[in-house]
Structures are given as structure tokens and as C-alpha cells.
Design a protein around this motif. Structure first.
Motif, PDB file in Angstrom:
ATOM      1  N   TYR A  76       7.791  30.958   6.786  1.00  0.00           N
ATOM      2  CA  TYR A  76       6.854  29.384   6.449  1.00  0.00           C
ATOM      3  C   TYR A  76       7.384  28.607   8.004  1.00  0.00           C
ATOM      4  CZ  TYR A  76       6.245  32.494   1.680  1.00  0.00           C
ATOM      5  OH  TYR A  76       4.769  32.708   1.109  1.00  0.00           O
ATOM      6  N   LEU A  77       6.850  29.199   9.059  1.00  0.00           N
ATOM      7  CA  LEU A  77       7.160  27.989  10.261  1.00  0.00           C
ATOM      8  C   LEU A  77       6.503  27.079  10.012  1.00  0.00           C
ATOM      9  CD1 LEU A  77       6.817  31.584  12.317  1.00  0.00           C
ATOM     10  CD2 LEU A  77       8.882  30.176  10.672  1.00  0.00           C
ATOM     11  N   ALA A  78       7.502  26.011   9.879  1.00  0.00           N
ATOM     12  CA  ALA A  78       6.698  24.342  10.212  1.00  0.00           C
ATOM     13  C   ALA A  78       6.285  23.799  11.767  1.00  0.00           C
ATOM     14  CB  ALA A  78       7.173  23.794   9.142  1.00  0.00           C
ATOM     15  N   GLY A  79       5.166  23.415  12.273  1.00  0.00           N
ATOM     16  CA  GLY A  79       5.630  22.647  13.233  1.00  0.00           C
ATOM     17  C   GLY A  79       6.660  21.357  13.211  1.00  0.00           C
ATOM     18  N   LEU A  80       6.716  20.634  14.576  1.00  0.00           N
ATOM     19  CA  LEU A  80       7.559  19.383  14.031  1.00  0.00           C
ATOM     20  C   LEU A  80       7.017  18.835  15.236  1.00  0.00           C
ATOM     21  CD1 LEU A  80      11.195  20.472  12.570  1.00  0.00           C
ATOM     22  CD2 LEU A  80       9.071  19.892  11.515  1.00  0.00           C
ATOM     23  N   GLU A  81       6.361  19.641  15.459  1.00  0.00           N
ATOM     24  CA  GLU A  81       5.496  18.219  16.998  1.00  0.00           C
ATOM     25  C   GLU A  81       5.128  16.735  16.670  1.00  0.00           C
ATOM     26  OE1 GLU A  81       1.816  20.842  16.695  1.00  0.00           O
ATOM     27  OE2 GLU A  81       4.008  20.846  15.940  1.00  0.00           O
ATOM     28  N   ARG A  82       4.815  17.050  15.166  1.00  0.00           N
ATOM     29  CA  ARG A  82       4.151  15.554  14.916  1.00  0.00           C
ATOM     30  C   ARG A  82       5.183  14.374  14.598  1.00  0.00           C
ATOM     31  NH1 ARG A  82      -1.113  17.060  11.378  1.00  0.00           N
ATOM     32  NH2 ARG A  82      -2.588  18.272  13.299  1.00  0.00           N
ATOM     33  N   ASP A  83       6.562  14.776  14.710  1.00  0.00           N
ATOM     34  CA  ASP A  83       7.628  14.389  13.984  1.00  0.00           C
ATOM     35  C   ASP A  83       8.391  14.027  15.022  1.00  0.00           C
ATOM     36  OD1 ASP A  83       7.389  14.858  10.760  1.00  0.00           O
ATOM     37  OD2 ASP A  83       7.267  16.809  11.547  1.00  0.00           O
ATOM     38  N   THR A  84       8.291  13.908  15.690  1.00  0.00           N
ATOM     39  CA  THR A  84       9.127  14.025  16.969  1.00  0.00           C
ATOM     40  C   THR A  84       8.701  14.779  18.152  1.00  0.00           C
ATOM     41  OG1 THR A  84      11.474  14.449  18.179  1.00  0.00           O
ATOM     42  CG2 THR A  84      10.883  16.071  16.224  1.00  0.00           C
ATOM     43  N   PRO A  85       8.870  13.922  20.210  1.00  0.00           N
ATOM     44  CA  PRO A  85       8.269  14.754  20.610  1.00  0.00           C
ATOM     45  C   PRO A  85       9.219  15.670  20.602  1.00  0.00           C
ATOM     46  CG  PRO A  85       9.115  12.542  21.269  1.00  0.00           C
ATOM     47  CD  PRO A  85       9.849  12.411  19.666  1.00  0.00           C
ATOM     48  N   ARG A  86      10.355  15.892  20.504  1.00  0.00           N
ATOM     49  CA  ARG A  86      11.405  17.127  20.744  1.00  0.00           C
ATOM     50  C   ARG A  86      11.195  18.686  19.673  1.00  0.00           C
ATOM     51  NH1 ARG A  86      16.246  14.971  18.927  1.00  0.00           N
ATOM     52  NH2 ARG A  86      17.590  17.330  19.701  1.00  0.00           N
ATOM     53  N   GLY A  87      10.149  18.320  18.691  1.00  0.00           N
ATOM     54  CA  GLY A  87       9.808  18.913  17.903  1.00  0.00           C
ATOM     55  C   GLY A  87       8.511  20.074  18.339  1.00  0.00           C
ATOM     56  N   LEU A  88       9.351  21.316  17.309  1.00  0.00           N
ATOM     57  CA  LEU A  88       8.361  22.423  18.428  1.00  0.00           C
ATOM     58  C   LEU A  88       7.235  22.717  17.457  1.00  0.00           C
ATOM     59  CD1 LEU A  88      11.113  25.214  18.953  1.00  0.00           C
ATOM     60  CD2 LEU A  88       9.903  24.906  20.232  1.00  0.00           C
ATOM     61  N   ALA A 121       5.089  19.724   5.461  1.00  0.00           N
ATOM     62  CA  ALA A 121       4.746  19.679   3.694  1.00  0.00           C
ATOM     63  C   ALA A 121       3.725  21.155   2.843  1.00  0.00           C
ATOM     64  CB  ALA A 121       3.573  18.434   3.618  1.00  0.00           C
ATOM     65  N   SER A 122       2.860  21.394   4.398  1.00  0.00           N
ATOM     66  CA  SER A 122       2.030  22.972   4.174  1.00  0.00           C
ATOM     67  C   SER A 122       2.047  23.725   3.536  1.00  0.00           C
ATOM     68  CB  SER A 122       0.832  22.749   5.412  1.00  0.00           C
ATOM     69  OG  SER A 122       1.354  22.852   6.586  1.00  0.00           O
ATOM     70  N   ALA A 123       3.732  23.580   4.721  1.00  0.00           N
ATOM     71  CA  ALA A 123       4.144  25.057   4.689  1.00  0.00           C
ATOM     72  C   ALA A 123       5.127  25.166   3.358  1.00  0.00           C
ATOM     73  CB  ALA A 123       5.087  25.379   5.884  1.00  0.00           C
TER      74      ALA A 123
END
Length: 422
Positions: free
Chosen positions: A352-364, A389-391
Motif C-alpha cells: 500500500y504505497l503512500a505519498g509523502l509529498e504533502r508531509d515534506t518537500p523531500r517526500g516521494l 492515512a488512506s493507505a
């Protein structure tokens, strides 16, 4: 007067770069503050993985023996205050704010990074707390990390693997040379890895450190027919010990490394076997295979590089189960996502692949993770989600009672899981 949140926001803005290695700036401010030594005894802990657990073991063992201990670690999971512990308690907002004000007055026009502010605050607050021992975790690398302005009595290097290559070099030898920089001539340098890179060993010899390596100066071994393990030193010292409460086979190596560091201090501390046993039975570290639910078994781990992923794979292989493994995975752009997935692709049934770009500019974003998963494991089952959260919600909905749900890949994943667990 600024609040703690306002101070942290200010620090993020006051220096143009998140990371700028080097000791000149932080040393100058430290000297202006009187160069306070954090404690009479300082143990500095560096390495790629295992630093946080080793610091926690050291803290637990020393405090169980009656010593006042301060710890500096990073990053934090939920609150900035977690980074600085004074005799078992997180630093208060008021103490941190007062320290930042002293740093600001001392620095004048000398710029400081966010991490340098935190390091100076840690040393300042520790020096004011009448501690016996300070245990300091390296933030990045070692030689040029801000914590290296203080000479440690014992340097600990847990493991060496590929991480932060843009800053430390592209191979284990280069990274090892950088991490060796926390050692000092004629003082103990404890090496927790059984097969350390030649670059680390050569650098430590060049420094003139007293090298004490796992498998040579000390060792950890299973005891036949027993649930515990045995720590032994080449000087003849032997301890029969319970398994650490911290899960995963690698935690025995971390505990053994912490014991070796205490042993290297010799008569400067008196930590009896009972204190070591007590610490092993109670020490916990948030985000290190931390169990947050029973059915399905749900765990959180901050592991974010291939070495940490291999440790997770080893734990999964050794853990009896009847169900499937469902992993919520998020990562930062500077991490070896392919290496992490390769280490775990045969142990995880659903990603379940979670995006982190909203958490940090370094997030994928999740799409980048999905592309790597498809390249490394073409038959792997994976779905993409905009955030942790959604993942996690989808993984919980799909999981049966016998499944394992693992949330890992970054401190940001762990923080999101611990903030929203039910």
C-alpha cells in the motif's frame, strides 16, 4: 517572547539550507556560550542503522545503575521535545525556548541550521542539568556533524550501509571514513558491525583510536537450550542475559554494542549485570517494530534504507504467521527505494504505497513508488494512495485477523501512524 513552535519555524527560515555540514559555525557559537561540556562522560553514537536503539539501551542501563543520563537523538516522531531527554524526561517547552534565546544572543550574525540550533540546545540544557553521562546520537555522518564539536570518551559506530550518499559518499568505505570521524586518538571506538568496511577500519587506525569490534573484542551469541543470549569480552567477562524487549534479531547486536561501550568506560562507571538485565527487559523505542494493534498484528518501523529493510525481512522470516503481510510504505526522495523494495519484495504480499509529498518537500509521491515496485517486483501486488492515512485505512479494510500490517519507510510514516492509531 516566541513560543517553541515559533522558534522552530524561525530556525527553518533563518538558514538557506536544511543541511550544511561543517563545524566552524556551530563551534564558534558554542565557544561564545562558554563551550559547556554536556556531562563529565560523553558517549557519541554514530552509524547507519541502530543508533536510536543503542542510545536507548545505553540510557536504560546507565539509569538502572543510578546515573543521571542525558540523551540527544534525532529526528523526533511526534514532538520536538523528544530529541532532548534529561534524566528520563523530555525537555520542556520553557527550557527549550530559554536555551534558544541564549543561542540567539550568542550567535550574533553567525548562521545556524535547524539541526545546529538543536545540538547547541541539547549541550546547553545537558550542561545545566548536573548529569553524570551524556549519550549523543550523530545526525548525519560523523566527521562534520554538529555533535562532533564535543570530544567523546567513547565513540560508537553501530553499522555502515548506503544512505545519504549525496553527503557521505557512494560506497561503504567512503561512508565508513566519514562516520569514523567521531572517534578520538587513544579513546575507545566500539564497532557494532561484524564485517565493517575497510574504509572505517583504516580511518580509525589513522585517528589512533582504540578499536573494539564485534566478533573480535566482544561478541553476542545464543545459548543452546536457553531463551536468552550471552555477551562476552576478550578480557574474560561473560554475561548471560535475557532477550531484549525490543523485537527483531538485530536488537541483540545493538544491546551488545551498548554493553561494550559501557565496558570500555572501565572504572569510570559501575553498571552491574542486574542493571543491564533490567534495561533489556524494559527498554522500548517508539517506531522500532512498535506494536500498535493486536488483531491484525500492526507494527510501525522507521526503517528507511536497504540495511533496515533486510532487518525487517529477517524479522518477518522468523515470525510465525498464518496470514499475509500487508505493508504501508512511504519514502523520501533521497532514499534507495529500489534497494528497500528488493530486500522485502519476497516477504510482503500486498503493498500500500503512500505519498509523502504533502508531509515534506523531500517526500516521494505514490506514483514514483509504484514505478519502482513494478521495476523491481513485476508481479508484486501494489496500490497507490495519496497519504499514509488512506493507505493504512485500505490495508486495515483488506486485512484478516491472522495478517500482519507493517507501516514503514520513513519517520514521516511512523509519525502519521502513531498520531492516528486507533
Amino acid at each position: 517572547m516566541r513560543t517553541l513552535a515559533e522558534w522552530l519555524s524561525y530556525q527553518e527560515r533563518t538558514h538557506p539550507r536544511d543541511i550544511e555540514l561543517g563545524l566552524d559555525r556551530v563551534s564558534a557559537v558554542w565557544e561564545a556560550m562558554g563551550a559547556p561540556r554536556p556531562a563529565p562522560i560523553v558517549v557519541t553514537v554514530g552509524g547507519t542503522n541502530g543508533k536510536g536503539s543503542t542510545v536507548a539501551f545505553l540510557e536504560g542501563m546507565l539509569r538502572a545503575a543510578g546515573y543521571r543520563v542525558g540523551c540527544y537523538t534525532s529526528p523526533h516522531l511526534l514532538r520536538y521535545n523528544e530529541r532532548i531527554r534529561l534524566d528520563g524526561e523530555d525537555a520542556s517547552d520553557d527550557a527549550l525556548v530559554a536555551s534558544f534565546e541564549r543561542i540567539e544572543a550568542a550567535r550574533g550574525s553567525i548562521p545556524q541550521t535547524y539541526f545546529e540550533f538543536g545540538t547547541l540546545a541539547a549541550f546547553d540544557l545537558m550542561a545545566r542539568a548536573s548529569l553524570d553521562v551524556a549519550v549523543i546520537e550523530v545526525g548525519l555522518g560523523g566527521r562534520l556533524d554538529a555533535v562532533n564539536i564535543v570530544d567523546p570518551d567513547v565513540a560508537v559506530i553501530t553499522t555502515i550501509d548506503l544512505d545519504h550518499q549525496d553527503w557521505l559518499g557512494g560506497d561503504r568505505d567512503s561512508i565508513g571514513r566519514e562516520k569514523a570521524g567521531i572517534a578520538r586518538a587513544s579513546r575507545p571506538a566500539i564497532i557494532g558491525e561484524r564485517q565493517p568496511p575497510v574504509g572505517l577500519l583504516d580511518a580509525l587506525r589513522g585517528i589512533g583510536a582504540d578499536m573494539q569490534a564485534s566478533g573480535d573484542a566482544f561478541s553476542a551469541s545464543r545459548v543452546d537450550g536457553e531463551a536468552g543470549w550471552r555477551w562476552s569480552h576478550r578480557d574474560g567477562t561473560v554475561l548471560d542475559l535475557p532477550r531484549p524487549r525490543l523485537d527483531a534479531p538485530v536488537q541483540i547486536d545493538n544491546a551488545a554494542t551498548a554493553i561494550a561501550a559501557i565496558h570500555a568506560l572501565g572504572s569510570r562507571v559501575d553498571v552491574p549485570p542486574m542493571a543491564i538485565r533490567q534495561a533489556l527487559e524494559v527498554v522500548r523505542v517508539p517506531g522500532r517494530l512498535q506494536k500498535i494493534a493486536e488483531s491484525p498484528l500492526t507494527l510501525v518501523d522507521v526503517g528507511h534504507n536497504p540495511q533496515a529493510a533486510r532487518a525487517l525481512a529477517e524479522w518477518l522470516e522468523a515470525t510465525p504467521r498464518r496470514g499475509q503481510v500487508r505493508a504501508v510504505y512511504g519514502a523520501l526522495a533521497d532514499k534507495d527505494v529500489g534497494g528497500v523494495i528488493e530486500a522485502l519484495v519476497d516477504r510482503i504480499d500486498h503493498w500500500y504505497l503512500a505519498g509523502l509529498e504533502r508531509d515534506t518537500p523531500r517526500g516521494l509521491p505514490a506514483g514514483a513508488l509504484a514505478a519502482t515496485l513494478a521495476a523491481v517486483g513485476p508481479t508484486a501486488a501494489g496500490r497507490s494512495f495519496e497519504n499514509v492515512a488512506s493507505a493504512w485505512k485500505a490495508a486495515r479494510a483488506d486485512a484478516g485477523e491472522e495478517d500482519i500490517v507493517l507501516l514503514f519507510g520513513s519517520f514521516f510514516v511512523a509519525a502519521a501512524a502513531l498520531s492516528h492509531r486507533t
